[in-house]
Design a protein around this motif. Structure first.
Motif, short mmCIF file in Angstrom:
data_model
loop_
_atom_site.label_atom_id
_atom_site.label_comp_id
_atom_site.label_asym_id
_atom_site.label_seq_id
_atom_site.Cartn_x
_atom_site.Cartn_y
_atom_site.Cartn_z
N MET A 14 121.14 101.28 132.93
CA MET A 14 120.87 100.12 134.03
C MET A 14 122.11 99.32 134.18
N GLN A 40 114.76 95.67 129.18
CA GLN A 40 116.02 96.51 129.43
C GLN A 40 116.67 95.52 130.41
N SER A 46 120.63 98.19 139.22
CA SER A 46 120.82 99.54 139.76
C SER A 46 119.54 100.26 139.77
N GLU A 47 118.64 99.93 138.77
CA GLU A 47 117.08 100.58 138.70
C GLU A 47 115.98 100.38 139.58
N CYS A 104 120.24 93.67 130.19
CA CYS A 104 121.35 93.86 131.05
C CYS A 104 122.00 92.75 131.71
N GLU A 164 107.93 99.84 137.72
CA GLU A 164 108.66 99.74 138.64
C GLU A 164 109.34 98.49 139.00
N ALA A 222 110.54 97.86 130.80
CA ALA A 222 111.25 97.45 131.95
C ALA A 222 112.01 95.96 131.79
#
Length: 184
Positions: free
Chosen positions: A1, A135, A9-10, A139, A83, A132
């Motif tokens: 990511m 992460q 980006s994800e 990031c 998502e 998610a």
């Protein structure tokens, strides 16, 4: 990511019109965790995305009449599946915190990133959401060096008289454990 041009980006990109410029020189130094479900306690639909993009069909549910005049956004929504959908670039000011204060600083939208979890105060969040979010958080902390883990807060921490999210169903201890376990 990765963060590329202030976008993750994800994440699926879906531009919201509900944003503006941050004050000149304002560092990005806070992450605010929220929750949202539309209608309340209903998941897995497109209503949150429609709401943040000012295209919510207010005739679809009686609750939507109550929020029809609001113009809000977040930087990122994390759905129950994990998502991610991004609405506002991180270098822009999303409209997520409202009247807010943290450690003597007001107008938290000026310096924060808002992340909405699809959920409620009293329904447990999913494993995919915690993964998610952790992460994404790591990031963002790497990309924006003024953002530290000590400045990751809930909406309830910056607007305690108005807001309760992410609520008692959010497991802060587990989330912080994940931040330590994931490679940075």
């Amino acid at each position: 990511m990765k963060v590329i041009d202030h976008k993750i980006s994800e994440a699926r990109w879906l531009a919201s019109p509900n944003f503006n410029e941050r004050p000149s020189g304002a560092p990005i130094n806070m992450l605010v965790v929220h929750n949202i479900s539309l209608p309340p306690k209903q998941f897995d639909n497109s209503y949150i995305e429609d709401f943040f993009c000012n295209r919510l069909d207010c005739s679809a549910h009686p609750y939507f009449e109550e929020i029809k005049d609001l113009q809000v956004s977040a930087h990122v929504l994390i759905k129950r599946s994990g998502e991610m959908v991004q609405f506002v670039p991180f270098n822009q000011r999303a409209w997520h915190a409202g009247v807010s204060e943290f450690s003597g600083e007001t107008n938290c939208n000026d310096f924060s990133i808002g992340v909405e979890l699809e959920g409620t105060d009293d329904i447990p969040y999913t494993e995919q959401q915690y993964y998610a979010l952790s992460q994404l958080t790591l990031c963002l902390c790497e990309q924006y060096p003024h953002l530290t883990q000590e400045r990751i807060v809930g909406h309830c921490n910056i607007a305690p008289q108005r807001k309760t999210d992410p609520g008692p169903s959010f497991d802060w201890s587990y989330f912080k454990q994940l931040l330590k376990k994931l490679p940075s």
